[in-house]
Design a protein around this motif. Structure first.
Motif, PDB file in Angstrom:
ATOM      1  N   TYR A 284       0.841  -1.191   0.000  1.00 50.85           N
ATOM      2  CA  TYR A 284       0.000   0.000   0.000  1.00 50.85           C
ATOM      3  C   TYR A 284       0.877   1.241   0.000  1.00 50.85           C
ATOM      4  O   TYR A 284       1.783   1.379   0.812  1.00 50.85           O
ATOM      5  CB  TYR A 284      -0.910   0.011   1.220  1.00 50.85           C
ATOM      6  N   ILE A 285       0.605   2.131  -0.941  1.00 49.45           N
ATOM      7  CA  ILE A 285       1.351   3.379  -1.025  1.00 49.45           C
ATOM      8  C   ILE A 285       0.362   4.493  -0.679  1.00 49.45           C
ATOM      9  O   ILE A 285      -0.640   4.663  -1.369  1.00 49.45           O
ATOM     10  CB  ILE A 285       1.901   3.606  -2.448  1.00 49.45           C
ATOM     11  N   SER A 286       0.630   5.228   0.374  1.00 54.40           N
ATOM     12  CA  SER A 286      -0.355   6.194   0.851  1.00 54.40           C
ATOM     13  C   SER A 286      -0.327   7.476   0.033  1.00 54.40           C
ATOM     14  O   SER A 286       0.550   7.674  -0.821  1.00 54.40           O
ATOM     15  CB  SER A 286      -0.105   6.529   2.318  1.00 54.40           C
ATOM     16  N   GLY A 287      -1.284   8.338   0.309  1.00 52.88           N
ATOM     17  CA  GLY A 287      -1.394   9.609  -0.411  1.00 52.88           C
ATOM     18  C   GLY A 287      -0.218  10.534  -0.185  1.00 52.88           C
ATOM     19  O   GLY A 287       0.071  11.390  -1.019  1.00 52.88           O
ATOM     20  N   GLN A 288       0.474  10.379   0.955  1.00 52.72           N
ATOM     21  CA  GLN A 288       1.596  11.279   1.246  1.00 52.72           C
ATOM     22  C   GLN A 288       2.932  10.718   0.760  1.00 52.72           C
ATOM     23  O   GLN A 288       3.956  11.404   0.799  1.00 52.72           O
ATOM     24  CB  GLN A 288       1.728  11.535   2.758  1.00 52.72           C
ATOM     25  N   ALA A 289       2.945   9.460   0.345  1.00 55.44           N
ATOM     26  CA  ALA A 289       4.218   8.809   0.043  1.00 55.44           C
ATOM     27  C   ALA A 289       4.866   9.369  -1.210  1.00 55.44           C
ATOM     28  O   ALA A 289       4.189   9.820  -2.126  1.00 55.44           O
ATOM     29  CB  ALA A 289       3.999   7.319  -0.131  1.00 55.44           C
ATOM     30  N   VAL A 290       6.189   9.355  -1.208  1.00 54.55           N
ATOM     31  CA  VAL A 290       6.960   9.717  -2.394  1.00 54.55           C
ATOM     32  C   VAL A 290       7.943   8.582  -2.633  1.00 54.55           C
ATOM     33  O   VAL A 290       8.714   8.238  -1.742  1.00 54.55           O
ATOM     34  CB  VAL A 290       7.739  11.035  -2.182  1.00 54.55           C
ATOM     35  N   ILE A 291       7.908   7.995  -3.796  1.00 58.70           N
ATOM     36  CA  ILE A 291       8.812   6.880  -4.063  1.00 58.70           C
ATOM     37  C   ILE A 291       9.561   7.127  -5.351  1.00 58.70           C
ATOM     38  O   ILE A 291       8.978   7.475  -6.367  1.00 58.70           O
ATOM     39  CB  ILE A 291       8.044   5.548  -4.178  1.00 58.70           C
ATOM     40  N   GLU A 301       3.907  -1.146   3.669  1.00 57.22           N
ATOM     41  CA  GLU A 301       3.079   0.057   3.675  1.00 57.22           C
ATOM     42  C   GLU A 301       3.994   1.270   3.718  1.00 57.22           C
ATOM     43  O   GLU A 301       4.805   1.407   4.630  1.00 57.22           O
ATOM     44  CB  GLU A 301       2.171   0.075   4.911  1.00 57.22           C
ATOM     45  N   TYR A 303       4.249   5.274   3.926  1.00 63.19           N
ATOM     46  CA  TYR A 303       3.603   6.550   4.204  1.00 63.19           C
ATOM     47  C   TYR A 303       4.586   7.709   4.030  1.00 63.19           C
ATOM     48  O   TYR A 303       4.195   8.851   3.965  1.00 63.19           O
ATOM     49  CB  TYR A 303       3.029   6.561   5.626  1.00 63.19           C
ATOM     50  N   VAL A 316       7.046  -1.260   7.176  1.00 68.23           N
ATOM     51  CA  VAL A 316       6.244  -0.047   7.303  1.00 68.23           C
ATOM     52  C   VAL A 316       7.195   1.146   7.362  1.00 68.23           C
ATOM     53  O   VAL A 316       8.093   1.189   8.204  1.00 68.23           O
ATOM     54  CB  VAL A 316       5.370  -0.078   8.572  1.00 68.23           C
TER      55      VAL A 316
END
Lengths: 424, 372
Positions: A284-291, A301, A303, A316
């Protein structure tokens, strides 16, 4: 008589002490690699992809993780009615009982296992290299040259050759000289620790040298065969092969996987690498994540921010955390607001909130400068790092550490902190 | 073992539109890494039901492929295990399964030769976790003939695609309407039933004698007053996927933290067939927000509020929003996908634009893919 043409003996008993705290509780072949794999997956997958379905895995140092991982070999299709994978730990005999004292000694102690399969050839492998190789092609080479022993060898820069066993080969591949870790190598062809022996030749050598202390392939068996005038051939290999024996090379090999088209490509259909990874949900890649430029395992997960990283399964990365140029293994939790630079964090660690890893200057490690170098922070499995602390470069941590272990909240570069206890 | 399991996974469903033209509903991919039947199979396994029959008929290839080994759900046992029954022509039967009861009738020998006292009958098209032993205990305590697991739907949900139920105070079922024109109750049957094996054999044989074929209409509704049929209410997450909207919604539910926590973190876990795929890869230019990404995927573009199933390739400058990309899809550079479900093994050519304007659009392209 049921027989196998060639069986593999995979040496997986070594500690790999140069990986420091990473191998404090597991054998090197069981160390995680590339997000979801363990090092031993590469030779095991090579075996099954090359049509070798009988593999003896010789274990000795901390075998629990290795045993659990291999099981009955289902993941590699090595669960067979006849053959398959067999774990071979040292065992007590009526006359004596000893540990495996060397690579060849370990094979000698399992002559009975090999004899069960009446093989024509025996392939000797080690469980600590990352590569893809078709052993069947090597066997064809062995047969074609009517060799007694074939050694896989690859060209390395001459200045590095003295770290390896070096073979000097004629035009046709026949080996005229073999030097084990020579100060002045005569050739740049380094032995990869992969051998095919015609079984009678190997058996004779093992029996002849059975009383040799610490009997080793490179030091004893190969020179013995050579002196006896047997036909030794070098099988030149020019593909990707990486010895991940040091923290630096381990880190580099992982980082190479995140190139857009890596030299060592895990995404090829043709030569799949298998592993026992369990059944895991997607990541799961959250709305705030930057990858950016990373590979991430199942069930993780994210975040926070992840750049140039190899992340295992079930990891996590907390909100606001920034993780760069690092390897994070299975089930580790990086707390909110952490900043992690160039770290190797083993399985199931807990990094508290707002921890900073990899600060300060590149001071050599005081305890083991040869092991903990490359500017890395190395954290052993099940380690707990309390919230808010800072850790410098060339450091090693392990165990349930608490705030008091960090003078003024800082573990300076070059320090080592090994404590008892672990994260459950 | 006290019970054996029967999973009715044979049905076709036109409400799934193009999605089920290739596979049975039970084989629909769910939440990135699973297929619908995994939830029921895992529940069976986690409830220690060790003998499970899957009855399949419609478009079963993909389902059979998924079930080609029983080991993933731990059914590879000497006793019991996983049985897959497709219709076969025999000396005295040349029909397909003409209904759910007929499907069981055609495999009645399986029931007759078993020794488990109870049978759990389920469908393969719902996403849920359940300990069937709890239902079984309730069934025994109520001295019920048949227990139907039921669920109270939210007012917003359409009950008319289910069987609706009214119960008295003792939870005995008084009214049961199958797919009513107008639903008078928001309590629906989940298609999970517990029944004594001997009784089931009698009921099914009697049904067959009268040329009746459907479990719901010809047994549950017909015997409603004659037999003690009780309802067992569940409050936990349960979602049936058998319309395109429900399928889309169920998948999107997994973007909610509490749903992920319930299915991905809490034990017992959901099992599925393991595919040997490398970890997901994020190349420069990838921007991923609030999405699930399965293994083997390679991302070069933007992905928002979406679910990427296994082996999705997202090209440069792609934008994927509020969409579900099923297994092994290749999205060419600059493609734009919004509010869509992209069918598995598809190849979307560069610069393609698909937007689901009024509800979810199902994208099926049949472009050839050339191996790289």
């Amino acid at each position: 008589m049921r027989k196998k043409e060639m069986i593999a003996m995979l040496l997986a008993g070594g500690q790999g002490s140069r990986l420091g705290v990473l191998t404090a509780k597991v054998a090197k072949p069981a160390v995680a690699f590339g997000g979801k794999y363990r090092i031993i997956d590469f030779p095991l997958s090579n075996c099954i992809n090359s049509g070798i379905d009988t593999v003896g895995v010789l274990t000795q140092y901390q075998p629990l993780r290795l045993n659990t991982h291999i099981g009955i070999g289902i993941s590699w299709d090595l669960d067979r009615n006849f053959g398959g994978v067999t774990i071979l730990p040292p065992y007590e005999k009526s006359s004596n009982s000893e540990w495996y004292t060397g690579t060849a000694n370990a094979i000698y102690q399992n002559l009975d296992y090999i004899e069960t399969y009446h093989p024509d050839y025996v392939l000797i492998l080690s469980g600590d290299h990352i590569y893809k190789m078709d052993y069947e092609v090597m066997l064809d080479y062995h047969k074609e040259h009517k060799a007694d022993v074939t050694i896989a060898a690859m060209p390395v820069p001459i200045e590095e050759a003295s770290r390896f066993g070096v073979v000097v080969a004629e035009e046709d591949g026949q080996i005229s000289e073999f030097q084990e870790k020579p100060p002045e190598p005569k050739s740049n062809l380094a032995s990869m620790g992969i051998y095919i022996f015609s079984w009678p030749v190997l058996k004779e050598a093992l029996v002849a040298l059975k009383n040799e202390p610490g009997c080793d392939f490179g030091k004893h068996i190969i020179p013995y065969c050579h002196e006896k005038g047997q036909r030794l051939f070098a099988y030149e290999y020019n593909g990707y092969w990486k010895d991940v024996g040091t923290l630096g090379s381990y880190w580099e090999a992982n980082m190479e996987l995140i190139d857009i088209v890596p030299e060592f490509n895990l995404y090829e259909e043709y030569w799949k690498i298998y592993t026992n990874s369990g059944i895991l949900p997607p990541q799961y890649i959250s709305g705030q994540a930057v990858i950016e430029r990373s590979i991430i395992g199942n069930g993780s997960e994210i975040y926070g921010e992840v750049k140039n990283c190899v992340i295992g399964s079930g990891v996590v990365i907390g909100e606001g955390a920034v993780v760069r140029d690092s390897i994070i293994m299975k089930d580790t939790v990086i707390g909110k607001g952490c900043v992690v630079d160039k770290a190797i964090i083993a399985e199931n660690c807990e990094i508290g909130e707002n921890v900073t890893l990899g600060i300060g200057s590149d001071v050599p490690n005081k305890l083991k400068p040869a092991i903990y170098s490359f500017g890395l922070v190395t954290i052993g499995e099940n380690t707990i790092v309390p919230p808010g602390v800072q850790v410098g470069k060339n450091t090693a941590l392990s165990g349930a550490t608490v705030k008091e272990d960090y003078p003024n909240g800082v573990l300076e570069s070059g320090e080592t902190l090994i404590k008892a206890g672990e994260r459950v | 073992m006290r019970a054996l399991g029967i999973i009715l996974a044979g049905g076709n469903n036109h409400k799934m539109r193009e999605l089920t033209s290739r596979r049975a509903v039970a084989a629909m991919p769910i939440a990135g890494s699973y297929r619908a039947i995994d939830f029921t199979l895992s529940n069976m396994s986690n409830s220690h039901i060790q003998k499970v029959a899957v009855l399949t008929q419609y478009n079963a290839r993909s389902l059979n492929e998924h079930l080609n080994s029983s080991k993933w759900w731990d059914f590879g046992r000497k006793q019991g295990g996983l049985y897959v029954f497709t219709p076969t022509i025999t000396a005295d039967n040349g029909y397909w399964y003409r209904g759910t009861a007929d499907a069981i009738y055609q495999n009645l020998d399986f029931l007759k030769r078993s020794h488990e006292p109870y049978v759990i009958i389920t469908s393969g098209d719902a996403v849920y976790k359940m300990d069937y032993n709890k239902v079984l205990e309730y069934h025994i305590a109520k001295k019920a003939d048949i227990t139907v697991v039921c669920k109270e739907l939210d007012d917003s949900e359409d009950a008319s695609r289910f069987g609706t139920i009214k119960m008295d105070d003792s939870m005995r079922i008084e009214e049961f309407e199958e797919k009513p024109m107008v639903a008078h109750s928001h309590t629906i049957s989940t298609g999970i039933y517990v029944v004594r094996r001997r009784l089931l054999i009698d009921l099914i044989e009697h049904c067959a004698e009268e040329d009746r074929y459907d479990f719901v209409t010809d047994i549950l509704i017909r015997y409603k007053n004659l037999k003690k049929i009780y309802g067992y209410k569940i409050k936990d997450y349960w979602s049936n996927i058998s319309t395109v909207d429900a399928y889309y919604r169920t998948n999107m539910d997994f973007l909610r933290p509490e749903v992920r926590e319930y299915f991905f973190k809490q034990r017992p876990e959901i099992y599925s067939k393991v595919s040997d795929l490398p970890p997901a890869k994020y190349n420069p230019g990838s921007v991923v927000k609030n999405s699930l990404v399965a293994s083997g995927s390679i991302i070069n573009g933007t992905v928002e509020n979406s679910i990427l199933f296994k082996k999705t390739f997202v090209g440069n400058n792609c934008v994927i929003k509020n969409s579900i990309i099923l297994n092994d899809v290749y999205l060419g550079d600059n493609s734009y996908i919004e509010n869509c479900i992209v069918e598995s093994r598809d190849t979307i050519r560069a610069n393609t634009r698909y937007v689901g304007e009024n509800g979810v659009k199902v994208v099926v392209e049949k472009n050839e893919r050339y191996a790289l």
